[in-house]
Design a protein around this motif. Structure first.
Motif, PDB file in Angstrom:
ATOM      1  N   VAL A 118       0.635  -1.317  -0.002  1.00 11.17           N
ATOM      2  CA  VAL A 118      -0.086  -0.010   0.203  1.00 11.17           C
ATOM      3  C   VAL A 118       0.764   1.140   0.100  1.00 11.17           C
ATOM      4  O   VAL A 118       0.592   2.213  -0.700  1.00 11.17           O
ATOM      5  CB  VAL A 118      -0.922  -0.019   1.400  1.00 11.17           C
ATOM      6  CG1 VAL A 118      -1.810   1.219   1.439  1.00 11.17           C
ATOM      7  CG2 VAL A 118      -2.012  -1.284   1.144  1.00 11.17           C
ATOM      8  N   THR A 122       6.934   4.901  -0.576  1.00 10.18           N
ATOM      9  CA  THR A 122       7.416   5.762   0.570  1.00 10.18           C
ATOM     10  C   THR A 122       8.315   5.196   1.108  1.00 10.18           C
ATOM     11  O   THR A 122       9.055   5.843   1.857  1.00 10.18           O
ATOM     12  CB  THR A 122       6.218   6.046   1.433  1.00 10.18           C
ATOM     13  OG1 THR A 122       6.085   5.057   2.280  1.00 10.18           O
ATOM     14  CG2 THR A 122       4.977   6.738   0.655  1.00 10.18           C
ATOM     15  N   GLU A 174      -8.300  -1.493   3.575  1.00 12.12           N
ATOM     16  CA  GLU A 174      -7.607  -1.493   2.550  1.00 12.12           C
ATOM     17  C   GLU A 174      -8.282  -2.806   1.386  1.00 12.12           C
ATOM     18  O   GLU A 174      -8.395  -2.410   0.256  1.00 12.12           O
ATOM     19  CB  GLU A 174      -6.165  -1.663   2.397  1.00 12.12           C
ATOM     20  CG  GLU A 174      -5.263  -1.506   1.134  1.00 12.12           C
ATOM     21  CD  GLU A 174      -5.469   0.008   0.718  1.00 12.12           C
ATOM     22  OE1 GLU A 174      -5.348   0.077  -0.576  1.00 12.12           O
ATOM     23  OE2 GLU A 174      -5.957   0.965   1.385  1.00 12.12           O
ATOM     24  N   ARG A 177     -11.494  -1.678   0.255  1.00 15.33           N
ATOM     25  CA  ARG A 177     -11.602  -0.674  -0.699  1.00 15.33           C
ATOM     26  C   ARG A 177     -11.287  -1.429  -2.220  1.00 15.33           C
ATOM     27  O   ARG A 177     -11.690  -1.057  -3.284  1.00 15.33           O
ATOM     28  CB  ARG A 177     -10.323   0.314  -0.423  1.00 15.33           C
ATOM     29  CG  ARG A 177     -10.414   1.344  -1.477  1.00 15.33           C
ATOM     30  CD  ARG A 177      -9.288   2.455  -1.226  1.00 15.33           C
ATOM     31  NE  ARG A 177      -8.087   1.920  -1.386  1.00 15.33           N
ATOM     32  CZ  ARG A 177      -7.240   1.905  -2.552  1.00 15.33           C
ATOM     33  NH1 ARG A 177      -7.801   2.568  -3.552  1.00 15.33           N
ATOM     34  NH2 ARG A 177      -6.088   1.661  -2.596  1.00 15.33           N
ATOM     35  N   LYS A 178     -10.157  -2.187  -2.169  1.00 25.67           N
ATOM     36  CA  LYS A 178      -9.837  -3.071  -3.362  1.00 25.67           C
ATOM     37  C   LYS A 178     -10.896  -3.977  -3.994  1.00 25.67           C
ATOM     38  O   LYS A 178     -10.810  -3.937  -5.019  1.00 25.67           O
ATOM     39  CB  LYS A 178      -8.392  -3.485  -3.108  1.00 25.67           C
ATOM     40  CG  LYS A 178      -7.332  -2.387  -2.943  1.00 25.67           C
ATOM     41  CD  LYS A 178      -5.719  -3.028  -3.168  1.00 25.67           C
ATOM     42  CE  LYS A 178      -4.842  -1.653  -3.003  1.00 25.67           C
ATOM     43  NZ  LYS A 178      -3.581  -2.160  -3.192  1.00 25.67           N
ATOM     44  N   ASP A 202      -6.542   4.004 -14.810  1.00 24.91           N
ATOM     45  CA  ASP A 202      -5.804   4.918 -14.899  1.00 24.91           C
ATOM     46  C   ASP A 202      -5.394   5.268 -16.235  1.00 24.91           C
ATOM     47  O   ASP A 202      -5.311   4.395 -17.100  1.00 24.91           O
ATOM     48  CB  ASP A 202      -4.471   4.761 -14.161  1.00 24.91           C
ATOM     49  CG  ASP A 202      -3.547   5.902 -14.064  1.00 24.91           C
ATOM     50  OD1 ASP A 202      -2.650   6.234 -15.137  1.00 24.91           O
ATOM     51  OD2 ASP A 202      -3.611   6.651 -13.223  1.00 24.91           O
ATOM     52  N   PRO A 277      -3.124   1.790  -6.580  1.00 25.47           N
ATOM     53  CA  PRO A 277      -2.598   2.749  -5.201  1.00 25.47           C
ATOM     54  C   PRO A 277      -3.391   3.754  -4.972  1.00 25.47           C
ATOM     55  O   PRO A 277      -3.110   4.232  -3.864  1.00 25.47           O
ATOM     56  CB  PRO A 277      -1.458   3.200  -6.328  1.00 25.47           C
ATOM     57  CG  PRO A 277      -1.833   3.173  -7.727  1.00 25.47           C
ATOM     58  CD  PRO A 277      -2.548   2.075  -7.865  1.00 25.47           C
ATOM     59  N   ASP A 278      -4.389   4.201  -5.861  1.00 25.15           N
ATOM     60  CA  ASP A 278      -5.259   5.436  -5.307  1.00 25.15           C
ATOM     61  C   ASP A 278      -6.738   4.786  -5.708  1.00 25.15           C
ATOM     62  O   ASP A 278      -7.154   3.784  -5.310  1.00 25.15           O
ATOM     63  CB  ASP A 278      -4.677   6.542  -5.809  1.00 25.15           C
ATOM     64  CG  ASP A 278      -4.457   6.547  -7.373  1.00 25.15           C
ATOM     65  OD1 ASP A 278      -5.228   6.006  -8.061  1.00 25.15           O
ATOM     66  OD2 ASP A 278      -3.431   7.294  -7.659  1.00 25.15           O
ATOM     67  N   ASP A 279      -7.289   5.781  -6.577  1.00 29.87           N
ATOM     68  CA  ASP A 279      -8.683   5.373  -6.793  1.00 29.87           C
ATOM     69  C   ASP A 279      -8.971   4.879  -8.179  1.00 29.87           C
ATOM     70  O   ASP A 279     -10.016   4.673  -8.744  1.00 29.87           O
ATOM     71  CB  ASP A 279      -9.703   6.681  -6.708  1.00 29.87           C
ATOM     72  CG  ASP A 279      -9.260   7.779  -7.891  1.00 29.87           C
ATOM     73  OD1 ASP A 279      -7.831   7.590  -8.219  1.00 29.87           O
ATOM     74  OD2 ASP A 279      -9.833   8.934  -7.627  1.00 29.87           O
ATOM     75  N   ARG A 280      -8.045   4.592  -8.854  1.00 30.92           N
ATOM     76  CA  ARG A 280      -7.895   3.953 -10.326  1.00 30.92           C
ATOM     77  C   ARG A 280      -6.903   2.781 -10.408  1.00 30.92           C
ATOM     78  O   ARG A 280      -5.850   2.985  -9.828  1.00 30.92           O
ATOM     79  CB  ARG A 280      -7.566   5.179 -11.392  1.00 30.92           C
ATOM     80  CG  ARG A 280      -8.710   5.853 -11.527  1.00 30.92           C
ATOM     81  CD  ARG A 280      -8.709   6.915 -12.705  1.00 30.92           C
ATOM     82  NE  ARG A 280      -9.747   7.883 -12.992  1.00 30.92           N
ATOM     83  CZ  ARG A 280     -10.032   8.616 -13.990  1.00 30.92           C
ATOM     84  NH1 ARG A 280      -9.287   8.196 -15.108  1.00 30.92           N
ATOM     85  NH2 ARG A 280     -11.166   9.273 -14.148  1.00 30.92           N
ATOM     86  N   SER A 282      -3.877   0.841 -11.743  1.00 30.31           N
ATOM     87  CA  SER A 282      -2.913   1.228 -12.503  1.00 30.31           C
ATOM     88  C   SER A 282      -2.172   0.238 -13.471  1.00 30.31           C
ATOM     89  O   SER A 282      -1.273   0.531 -14.307  1.00 30.31           O
ATOM     90  CB  SER A 282      -1.782   1.973 -11.588  1.00 30.31           C
ATOM     91  OG  SER A 282      -1.216   1.057 -10.644  1.00 30.31           O
TER      92      SER A 282
END
Length: 301
Positions: A118, A122, A174, A177-178, A202, A277-280, A282
């Motif tokens: 996730v 970073t 998480e 969400r996925k 994306d 990784p976010d809302d779309r 990739s």
């Protein structure tokens, strides 16, 4: 033609490497976040083993762990756009925490890998490596130290710093969400809802499919199989691969994260690793190679 003794030695080496492959692939995947990149790393480890003086290797598992770790770090560094961030490491003299708090206590191994994926971008390469080797694969910091080329105390700090960054990840949330994103993707695919597919993907989404799954899908295109190719890029092109198709594909956990699987008889013939990784979405990686499928933890839902 190699003499019989040499051929037997090569077979033994290949057999020994195959036994280590699931762990090597697991380390590389958790480091790189891509099954394709992980396979490249494993292949490079095999090539290095073939070139090595194997009679001088006392512990093959340890030797291969070092190799796959360094190959993965090199791949990360080569893809990094900002070397000053990804190269950041801890000095050997950084003080250890005086007490063990939530950020330094070991997390559940099955959730560490999921949480890492996730927040992967970073974490620096050595942070990822120290955490994966210790919390997921159970190596001691004494063993990790020479791999990351730091002291055991600094290796511990690398893992601790990575752990602090992932401790706020709510793994069940998480997954939910996925799972909802995968469910929406499959629904739009089956219904041929091109507009919804474009909203879910994306603009620069990439699809990778291995040779086995491309060959398996091709004869079944007239029966609703996706129009798979080895590599497809862009939301419009990827949407066309799935629009009106994937009727028999279902949601599945793939190495702990929601993806999809084609399993008409309850046995996965292909899996879709879906990166969100976010809302779309990739990246979509479609895997049908039987040997690679056996390396994956697949749970049908």
């Amino acid at each position: 033609m190699p003499p019989p003794q040499a051929a037997a030695s090569e077979r033994d080496l290949a057999t020994a490497f195959a036994a280590q492959r699931p762990q090597l692939r697991g380390i590389a995947y958790r480091m790189l976040g891509s099954y394709w990149d992980a396979d490249d790393a494993v292949q490079e480890a095999w090539l290095r083993l073939q070139r090595a003086k194997t009679d001088e290797i006392d512990n093959l598992e340890a030797w291969l762990t070092v190799v796959i770790s360094r190959v993965s770090v090199d791949l990360l560094r080569s893809r990094a756009s900002r070397h000053e961030d990804i190269e950041a490491d801890l000095p050997d003299n950084e003080p250890l925490p005086s007490t063990l708090g939530p950020e330094t206590s070991a997390l559940r191994a099955d959730e560490v890998g999921t949480a890492m994926l996730v927040v992967l971008d970073t974490l620096g390469p050595l942070e990822r490596l120290a955490l994966v080797l210790h919390d997921v694969f159970g190596l001691s910091f004494d063993d990790i130290a020479p791999i990351v080329e730091r002291s055991p105390a600094a290796a511990r700090q690398l893992a601790s710093r990575a752990r602090r960054r992932i401790r706020h990840v709510d793994v069940p949330a998480e997954r939910d969400r996925k799972r909802e994103a995968v469910r929406a993707f499959l629904k739009a695919s089956r219904e041929g809802d091109f507009g919804s597919l474009l909203q879910l993907l994306d603009p620069e989404v990439e699809l990778h499919a291995d040779a086995d799954v491309v060959a398996t899908a091709a004869p079944a295109v007239d029966h609703g199989a996706p129009l798979l190719q080895a590599h497809v890029r862009g939301a419009d092109a990827v949407a066309r691969v799935f629009a009106g198709r994937a009727e028999q594909t279902q949601i599945a956990l793939v190495d702990g994260l929601p993806g999809a699987a084609y399993a008409p008889d309850g046995m996965p013939w292909a899996v879709y690793a879906i990166h969100l990784p976010d809302d779309r979405i990739s990246r979509i990686e479609v895997i049908g190679n039987p040997a690679q499928l056996t390396d994956l933890a697949i749970v049908l839902e």
